[in-house]
Design a protein around this motif. Structure first.
Motif, short mmCIF file in Angstrom:
data_model
loop_
_atom_site.label_atom_id
_atom_site.label_comp_id
_atom_site.label_asym_id
_atom_site.label_seq_id
_atom_site.Cartn_x
_atom_site.Cartn_y
_atom_site.Cartn_z
N LEU A 18 0.85 -1.18 0.00
CA LEU A 18 0.00 0.00 0.00
C LEU A 18 0.89 1.22 0.00
O LEU A 18 2.02 1.18 0.51
N SER A 19 0.37 2.31 -0.54
CA SER A 19 1.09 3.57 -0.53
C SER A 19 0.23 4.63 0.11
O SER A 19 -0.89 4.87 -0.33
N THR A 69 9.20 2.63 2.94
CA THR A 69 10.04 3.72 2.46
C THR A 69 9.28 5.03 2.57
O THR A 69 8.17 5.16 2.05
N ILE A 70 9.89 5.99 3.24
CA ILE A 70 9.30 7.33 3.36
C ILE A 70 9.98 8.24 2.33
O ILE A 70 11.19 8.15 2.11
N SER A 71 9.20 9.12 1.73
CA SER A 71 9.74 10.07 0.76
C SER A 71 8.87 11.32 0.79
O SER A 71 7.81 11.33 1.43
N ARG A 72 9.31 12.36 0.10
CA ARG A 72 8.53 13.59 0.07
C ARG A 72 8.74 14.31 -1.25
O ARG A 72 9.79 14.17 -1.89
N ASP A 73 7.74 15.10 -1.61
CA ASP A 73 7.80 15.97 -2.77
C ASP A 73 7.39 17.35 -2.28
O ASP A 73 6.19 17.64 -2.13
N ASN A 74 8.36 18.19 -2.01
CA ASN A 74 8.05 19.50 -1.44
C ASN A 74 7.29 20.40 -2.41
O ASN A 74 6.54 21.27 -1.99
N GLN A 82 5.57 4.29 1.36
CA GLN A 82 5.40 3.09 0.56
C GLN A 82 5.59 1.89 1.48
O GLN A 82 6.66 1.75 2.08
N MET A 83 4.58 1.05 1.55
CA MET A 83 4.62 -0.10 2.47
C MET A 83 4.56 -1.38 1.65
O MET A 83 3.57 -1.64 0.96
N ASN A 84 5.63 -2.17 1.74
CA ASN A 84 5.70 -3.43 1.01
C ASN A 84 5.78 -4.60 1.99
O ASN A 84 6.09 -4.41 3.16
N THR A 85 5.51 -5.78 1.49
CA THR A 85 5.58 -7.01 2.29
C THR A 85 4.84 -6.81 3.61
O THR A 85 5.36 -7.05 4.70
N LEU A 86 3.62 -6.36 3.50
CA LEU A 86 2.84 -6.05 4.70
C LEU A 86 2.52 -7.30 5.50
O LEU A 86 2.34 -8.40 4.92
#
Length: 123
Positions: A18-19, A69-74, A82-86
């Motif tokens: 899920l994202s 994985t955490i990321s940002r778009d300012n 981004q959540m994988n292999t939940l």
């Protein structure tokens, strides 16, 4: 005043992905470190991931390291998770937060909170 609105939660089977997104609005929304926390039923709210205002530095809880994985778009005032292999133990309400510092991962280090988005992982 700062408003944080999360989206992207839902139900998924174990092993799925899920994202999540968090859109920030208000004064200097992108000039701060941001983080994600989660709270499972009957448990305390806990840190998941944090990112510096520039996006260069990140930190993760041991329980999600290598999977999230955490990321940002300012430019879009948006932070992502981004959540994988939940796993079923990832089931919780996920909250976006503005942080005093990306190195302060305590609940008390957050100055603003979103209302949360529910993630449910079934086995």
């Amino acid at each position: 005043q700062v408003q944080l609105v999360e989206s992207g939660g839902g139900s998924v089977q174990a092993g799925g992905s899920l994202s999540l997104s968090c859109v920030a609005s208000g004064r200097t929304a992108t000039s701060y470190a941001m983080g994600w926390f989660r709270q499972a039923p009957g448990k305390e709210r806990e840190f998941v991931a944090a990112i510096s205002w520039s996006g260069v530095s990140t930190s993760y809880a041991d329980s999600v390291k290598g999977r999230f994985t955490i990321s940002r778009d300012n430019a879009k005032n948006t932070v992502y998770l981004q959540m994988n292999t939940l796993k079923p133990e990832d089931t919780a309400v996920y909250y976006c937060a503005r942080l005093r510092s990306w190195t302060d991962t305590s609940v008390g280090g957050a100055t603003y909170w979103g209302k949360g988005t529910l993630v449910t992982v079934s086995s």
